[in-house]
Motif scaffolding. Structure first.
Motif, PDB file in Angstrom:
ATOM      1  N   GLY A  55      10.671 -16.279  -5.704  1.00 16.31           N
ATOM      2  CA  GLY A  55       9.497 -15.612  -5.162  1.00 16.31           C
ATOM      3  C   GLY A  55       8.929 -16.224  -3.910  1.00 16.31           C
ATOM      4  N   ASP A  56       9.750 -16.668  -2.981  1.00 15.08           N
ATOM      5  CA  ASP A  56       9.230 -17.235  -1.743  1.00 15.08           C
ATOM      6  C   ASP A  56       8.664 -16.168  -0.824  1.00 15.08           C
ATOM      7  OD1 ASP A  56       9.679 -19.927  -2.277  1.00 15.08           O
ATOM      8  OD2 ASP A  56      11.789 -19.744  -1.742  1.00 15.08           O
ATOM      9  N   GLU A  57       9.030 -14.922  -1.042  1.00 11.25           N
ATOM     10  CA  GLU A  57       8.523 -13.842  -0.209  1.00 11.25           C
ATOM     11  C   GLU A  57       7.238 -13.284  -0.808  1.00 11.25           C
ATOM     12  OE1 GLU A  57      11.454 -10.852   0.438  1.00 11.25           O
ATOM     13  OE2 GLU A  57      13.042 -12.313   0.698  1.00 11.25           O
ATOM     14  N   ALA A  58       6.318 -12.912   0.059  1.00 15.49           N
ATOM     15  CA  ALA A  58       5.069 -12.318  -0.405  1.00 15.49           C
ATOM     16  C   ALA A  58       5.336 -10.905  -0.914  1.00 15.49           C
ATOM     17  CB  ALA A  58       4.057 -12.291   0.733  1.00 15.49           C
ATOM     18  N   ALA A  59       4.580 -10.503  -1.911  1.00 15.35           N
ATOM     19  CA  ALA A  59       4.686  -9.148  -2.442  1.00 15.35           C
ATOM     20  C   ALA A  59       4.135  -8.170  -1.409  1.00 15.35           C
ATOM     21  CB  ALA A  59       3.914  -9.042  -3.739  1.00 15.35           C
ATOM     22  N   PRO A  60       4.609  -6.925  -1.403  1.00 17.40           N
ATOM     23  CA  PRO A  60       4.063  -5.950  -0.447  1.00 17.40           C
ATOM     24  C   PRO A  60       2.595  -5.684  -0.732  1.00 17.40           C
ATOM     25  CG  PRO A  60       5.516  -4.877  -2.013  1.00 17.40           C
ATOM     26  CD  PRO A  60       5.620  -6.348  -2.265  1.00 17.40           C
ATOM     27  N   PRO A  61       1.836  -5.277   0.280  1.00 20.61           N
ATOM     28  CA  PRO A  61       0.418  -5.000   0.075  1.00 20.61           C
ATOM     29  C   PRO A  61       0.195  -3.881  -0.937  1.00 20.61           C
ATOM     30  CG  PRO A  61       0.935  -5.070   2.405  1.00 20.61           C
ATOM     31  CD  PRO A  61       2.240  -5.098   1.670  1.00 20.61           C
ATOM     32  N   VAL A  62      -0.940  -3.953  -1.614  1.00 17.07           N
ATOM     33  CA  VAL A  62      -1.344  -2.933  -2.574  1.00 17.07           C
ATOM     34  C   VAL A  62      -2.170  -1.913  -1.805  1.00 17.07           C
ATOM     35  CG1 VAL A  62      -2.667  -2.492  -4.658  1.00 17.07           C
ATOM     36  CG2 VAL A  62      -1.374  -4.617  -4.437  1.00 17.07           C
ATOM     37  N   ALA A  63      -1.689  -0.686  -1.719  1.00 22.74           N
ATOM     38  CA  ALA A  63      -2.373   0.358  -0.947  1.00 22.74           C
ATOM     39  C   ALA A  63      -1.908   1.722  -1.428  1.00 22.74           C
ATOM     40  CB  ALA A  63      -2.071   0.202   0.541  1.00 22.74           C
ATOM     41  N   VAL A  64      -2.690   2.762  -1.077  1.00 21.47           N
ATOM     42  CA  VAL A  64      -2.337   4.140  -1.424  1.00 21.47           C
ATOM     43  C   VAL A  64      -2.405   4.972  -0.145  1.00 21.47           C
ATOM     44  CG1 VAL A  64      -2.924   6.162  -2.811  1.00 21.47           C
ATOM     45  CG2 VAL A  64      -3.340   3.882  -3.724  1.00 21.47           C
ATOM     46  N   TRP A  65      -1.304   5.593   0.215  1.00 22.36           N
ATOM     47  CA  TRP A  65      -1.225   6.424   1.418  1.00 22.36           C
ATOM     48  C   TRP A  65      -1.789   7.807   1.159  1.00 22.36           C
ATOM     49  CZ3 TRP A  65       0.213   5.003   6.232  1.00 22.36           C
ATOM     50  CH2 TRP A  65       0.896   3.800   6.375  1.00 22.36           C
ATOM     51  N   SER A  66      -2.411   8.376   2.190  1.00 22.64           N
ATOM     52  CA  SER A  66      -2.804   9.785   2.121  1.00 22.64           C
ATOM     53  C   SER A  66      -1.537  10.630   2.195  1.00 22.64           C
ATOM     54  CB  SER A  66      -3.766  10.133   3.258  1.00 22.64           C
ATOM     55  OG  SER A  66      -3.146   9.967   4.519  1.00 22.64           O
ATOM     56  N   PRO A  67      -1.559  11.850   1.664  1.00 26.54           N
ATOM     57  CA  PRO A  67      -0.347  12.684   1.654  1.00 26.54           C
ATOM     58  C   PRO A  67       0.232  12.956   3.048  1.00 26.54           C
ATOM     59  CG  PRO A  67      -1.993  13.605   0.180  1.00 26.54           C
ATOM     60  CD  PRO A  67      -2.663  12.481   0.935  1.00 26.54           C
ATOM     61  N   ASP A  68      -0.626  12.964   4.090  1.00 23.04           N
ATOM     62  CA  ASP A  68      -0.132  13.227   5.448  1.00 23.04           C
ATOM     63  C   ASP A  68       0.293  11.962   6.191  1.00 23.04           C
ATOM     64  OD1 ASP A  68      -2.565  12.027   5.965  1.00 23.04           O
ATOM     65  OD2 ASP A  68      -3.421  13.736   7.039  1.00 23.04           O
ATOM     66  N   SER A  69       0.290  10.819   5.523  1.00 22.13           N
ATOM     67  CA  SER A  69       0.681   9.524   6.100  1.00 22.13           C
ATOM     68  C   SER A  69      -0.221   9.075   7.244  1.00 22.13           C
ATOM     69  CB  SER A  69       2.144   9.555   6.586  1.00 22.13           C
ATOM     70  OG  SER A  69       3.017   9.826   5.531  1.00 22.13           O
ATOM     71  N   ARG A  70      -1.395   9.661   7.347  1.00 15.27           N
ATOM     72  CA  ARG A  70      -2.323   9.319   8.423  1.00 15.27           C
ATOM     73  C   ARG A  70      -3.235   8.151   8.043  1.00 15.27           C
ATOM     74  NH1 ARG A  70      -7.402  12.971  10.205  1.00 15.27           N
ATOM     75  NH2 ARG A  70      -8.406  11.346  11.398  1.00 15.27           N
ATOM     76  N   ARG A  71      -3.640   8.106   6.782  1.00 13.59           N
ATOM     77  CA  ARG A  71      -4.589   7.092   6.337  1.00 13.59           C
ATOM     78  C   ARG A  71      -4.046   6.329   5.135  1.00 13.59           C
ATOM     79  NH1 ARG A  71      -8.957  11.342   5.650  1.00 13.59           N
ATOM     80  NH2 ARG A  71      -9.393  11.982   7.764  1.00 13.59           N
ATOM     81  N   VAL A  72      -4.667   5.184   4.920  1.00 14.15           N
ATOM     82  CA  VAL A  72      -4.316   4.371   3.759  1.00 14.15           C
ATOM     83  C   VAL A  72      -5.612   3.874   3.116  1.00 14.15           C
ATOM     84  CG1 VAL A  72      -4.040   2.231   5.085  1.00 14.15           C
ATOM     85  CG2 VAL A  72      -2.798   2.514   2.954  1.00 14.15           C
ATOM     86  N   ALA A  73      -5.649   3.945   1.794  1.00 12.07           N
ATOM     87  CA  ALA A  73      -6.755   3.364   1.026  1.00 12.07           C
ATOM     88  C   ALA A  73      -6.290   1.985   0.566  1.00 12.07           C
ATOM     89  CB  ALA A  73      -7.100   4.239  -0.172  1.00 12.07           C
ATOM     90  N   VAL A  74      -7.120   0.984   0.833  1.00 10.30           N
ATOM     91  CA  VAL A  74      -6.745  -0.391   0.522  1.00 10.30           C
ATOM     92  C   VAL A  74      -8.006  -1.151   0.118  1.00 10.30           C
ATOM     93  CG1 VAL A  74      -7.000  -1.158   2.913  1.00 10.30           C
ATOM     94  CG2 VAL A  74      -5.440  -2.387   1.397  1.00 10.30           C
ATOM     95  N   HIS A  75      -7.850  -2.171  -0.672  1.00  9.73           N
ATOM     96  CA  HIS A  75      -9.013  -2.974  -1.023  1.00  9.73           C
ATOM     97  C   HIS A  75      -8.986  -4.291  -0.254  1.00  9.73           C
ATOM     98  CE1 HIS A  75      -5.899  -4.157  -3.959  1.00  9.73           C
ATOM     99  NE2 HIS A  75      -6.268  -5.354  -3.560  1.00  9.73           N
ATOM    100  N   ARG A  76     -10.182  -4.827  -0.041  1.00 12.29           N
ATOM    101  CA  ARG A  76     -10.320  -6.179   0.505  1.00 12.29           C
ATOM    102  C   ARG A  76     -10.739  -7.046  -0.675  1.00 12.29           C
ATOM    103  NH1 ARG A  76     -14.335  -8.700   5.079  1.00 12.29           N
ATOM    104  NH2 ARG A  76     -13.161 -10.635   5.278  1.00 12.29           N
ATOM    105  N   LEU A  77      -9.900  -7.985  -1.030  1.00 14.41           N
ATOM    106  CA  LEU A  77     -10.079  -8.797  -2.226  1.00 14.41           C
ATOM    107  C   LEU A  77     -10.646 -10.164  -1.874  1.00 14.41           C
ATOM    108  CD1 LEU A  77      -9.559  -8.965  -5.300  1.00 14.41           C
ATOM    109  CD2 LEU A  77      -7.360  -9.994  -4.729  1.00 14.41           C
ATOM    110  N   ASP A  78     -11.814 -10.477  -2.432  1.00 14.98           N
ATOM    111  CA  ASP A  78     -12.470 -11.765  -2.196  1.00 14.98           C
ATOM    112  C   ASP A  78     -12.281 -12.656  -3.424  1.00 14.98           C
ATOM    113  OD1 ASP A  78     -14.104 -13.911  -1.646  1.00 14.98           O
ATOM    114  OD2 ASP A  78     -15.893 -12.715  -1.248  1.00 14.98           O
TER     115      ASP A  78
END
Length: 181
Positions: A55-78
């Motif tokens: 596991g030396d590589e980072a996991a891909p970001p956690v996000a959800v794409w809009s159906p048109d690939s224009r936007r992404v919903a993502v969280h900022r984790l503190d």
């Protein structure tokens, strides 16, 4: 990967980057991320990904794409106030005979400081960033996106979010206008 296959997301120092697979250019989507307060990260991911076998590589970001690939919903984790746990790796990797200590952030039962996630909507084309107008969610291990509790409407104009309180005794459904948050 975006639904149209054009964009791939990556995380760099707590910031989210979209890479155009057609021409290879990178679009930095956030600028205020930090290692313990980053976009699209998982609780404890800063070190648990490296602690896993291979596991030396980072996991891909956690996000959800809009159906048109224009936007992404993502969280900022503190995770900045969350205490550290330490693990000792007794089976070293090939070529190393010494044990290794792995440290990650994880709340213990009864502690008040837990990771908190704010939801953001990011527009790939315009660079617009909208913070969803709701309280940050308190997490233990998995994020709402990882749990499948964040999704887009078919036309991409709204985002739906299921919120649960600690103990999972109740769920609340939120509908968010993607243009205003």
């Amino acid at each position: 990967m975006s639904p149209d296959g054009r964009w791939a997301l990556s995380e760099d120092g707590g910031n989210l980057v979209a890479v155009d697979r057609e021409d290879g250019r990178s679009v930095v989507l956030t600028f205020d991320g930090q290692p313990l307060c980053g976009y699209g990260t998982r609780p404890g991911a800063a070190s648990t990904a490296r602690a896993a076998p291979g596991g030396d590589e980072a996991a891909p970001p956690v996000a959800v794409w809009s159906p048109d690939s224009r936007r992404v919903a993502v969280h900022r984790l503190d995770e900045g106030r969350v205490g550290e746990l330490h693990l000792v790796e007794h089976l070293p990797r090939a070529g190393d005979r010494r044990t290794a200590v792995r440290t990650y952030r994880h709340p213990l039962a009864g502690e008040g400081e837990v990771p908190e996630a704010e939801l953001w909507l990011l527009d790939i084309a315009t660079g617009e960033r909208i913070r969803v107008q709701m309280l940050a969610q308190r997490l233990l291990w998995l994020t709402p996106i990882e749990l499948g509790r964040v999704w887009w409407s078919e036309d991409g104009s709204r985002v739906y979010i299921l919120i649960s309180e600690r103990g999972e005794r109740a769920l609340e459904l939120y509908e968010v206008d993607a243009a205003t948050g």
